[in-house]
Design an enzyme around this catalytic site. Structure first.
Site, PDB file in Angstrom:
ATOM      1  CG  PHE A  39      -0.249  -0.066   2.537  1.00 45.18           C
ATOM      2  CD1 PHE A  39       0.295   1.059   3.142  1.00 45.18           C
ATOM      3  CD2 PHE A  39      -0.124  -1.288   3.186  1.00 45.18           C
ATOM      4  CE1 PHE A  39       0.947   0.977   4.366  1.00 45.18           C
ATOM      5  CE2 PHE A  39       0.526  -1.379   4.417  1.00 45.18           C
ATOM      6  CZ  PHE A  39       1.072  -0.249   5.001  1.00 45.18           C
ATOM      7  NE  ARG A  87      -6.853   6.093  12.414  1.00 42.95           N
ATOM      8  CZ  ARG A  87      -5.761   5.587  12.932  1.00 42.95           C
ATOM      9  NH1 ARG A  87      -5.821   4.508  13.714  1.00 42.95           N
ATOM     10  NH2 ARG A  87      -4.591   6.133  12.694  1.00 42.95           N
ATOM     11  CG  ASN A  97      -6.498   5.639   8.811  1.00 43.26           C
ATOM     12  OD1 ASN A  97      -6.043   6.761   8.622  1.00 43.26           O
ATOM     13  ND2 ASN A  97      -5.784   4.657   9.305  1.00 43.26           N
ATOM     14  CG  HIS A 100      -0.019   9.395  11.633  1.00 41.26           C
ATOM     15  ND1 HIS A 100       0.417   8.165  11.195  1.00 41.26           N
ATOM     16  CD2 HIS A 100       0.946   9.870  12.451  1.00 41.26           C
ATOM     17  CE1 HIS A 100       1.604   7.926  11.721  1.00 41.26           C
ATOM     18  NE2 HIS A 100       1.954   8.945  12.487  1.00 41.26           N
TER      19      HIS A 100
END
Length: 185
Positions: A39, A87, A97, A100
């Protein structure tokens, strides 16, 4: 990091806030620990696709507290297991999402220095250090000031004490006849 506008209902005691747009190279540097994962290209492309808001939080157990507020990394899982977390509310996929959170204190230090290059990160003093500082510097000054306050009995005691503390701050050197006098400890 916050990828969307910060919701006004979730006020937090942040010490720094910065809106910026990272280049793909900067995102690659920031997420270097994810390099080689499938990813990674999508992550760097998404995180460099628009502005982000970088924040620092200062509080006891900040990392754990922030993680409890933002919830699991997987937004779909977050909606099932922690529907009130950020989230779950704002994330749209595993990659997107919404937020962080640093994994550790060491990671937080690195990430804060990355986002706020001129930051100085100082250790939080221990309880013993705070108590020693209070008993050595603050309490004697306050005791002296409150004693003087009782002697003078001013009309506005708060203003009088504030003025007295400004004039008698132990952190300022005393000036007598143009000569600075340092007090011995």
């Amino acid at each position: 990091m916050w990828r969307e506008p910060w919701p006004s209902s979730n006020r937090m005691p942040f010490t720094k806030k910065r809106k910026l747009q990272l280049s793909p190279e900067q995102c690659s540097d920031f997420y270097a620990d994810q390099y080689g994962k499938f990813f990674f290209p999508s992550l760097t492309a998404f995180m460099s696709s628009g502005p982000i808001i970088a924040l620092t939080l200062a509080r006891n157990n900040a990392i754990a507290h922030w993680k409890s507020i933002i919830g699991p990394v997987n937004s779909t899982k977050a909606r099932e297991t922690h529907p009130e977390c950020l989230r779950a509310k704002y994330g749209t996929s595993d990659l997107k999402n919404a937020l962080h959170g640093s994994e550790s204190f060491h990671a937080a230090e690195r990430e804060i220095k990355f986002m706020f290059p001129n930051s100085v990160i100082e250790p939080f003093p221990s309880r013993e250090g705070i108590e020693e500082y209070l008993s050595r510097y603050v309490n004697p000054t306050l005791l002296h000031g409150l004693t003087e306050l009782c002697k003078h009995k001013p009309h506005n005691p708060c203003v009088w004490l504030a003025d007295w503390l400004m004039k008698n701050s132990p952190n300022k050197p005393k000036i007598c006849d143009g000569v600075t006098v340092e007090e011995a400890e």
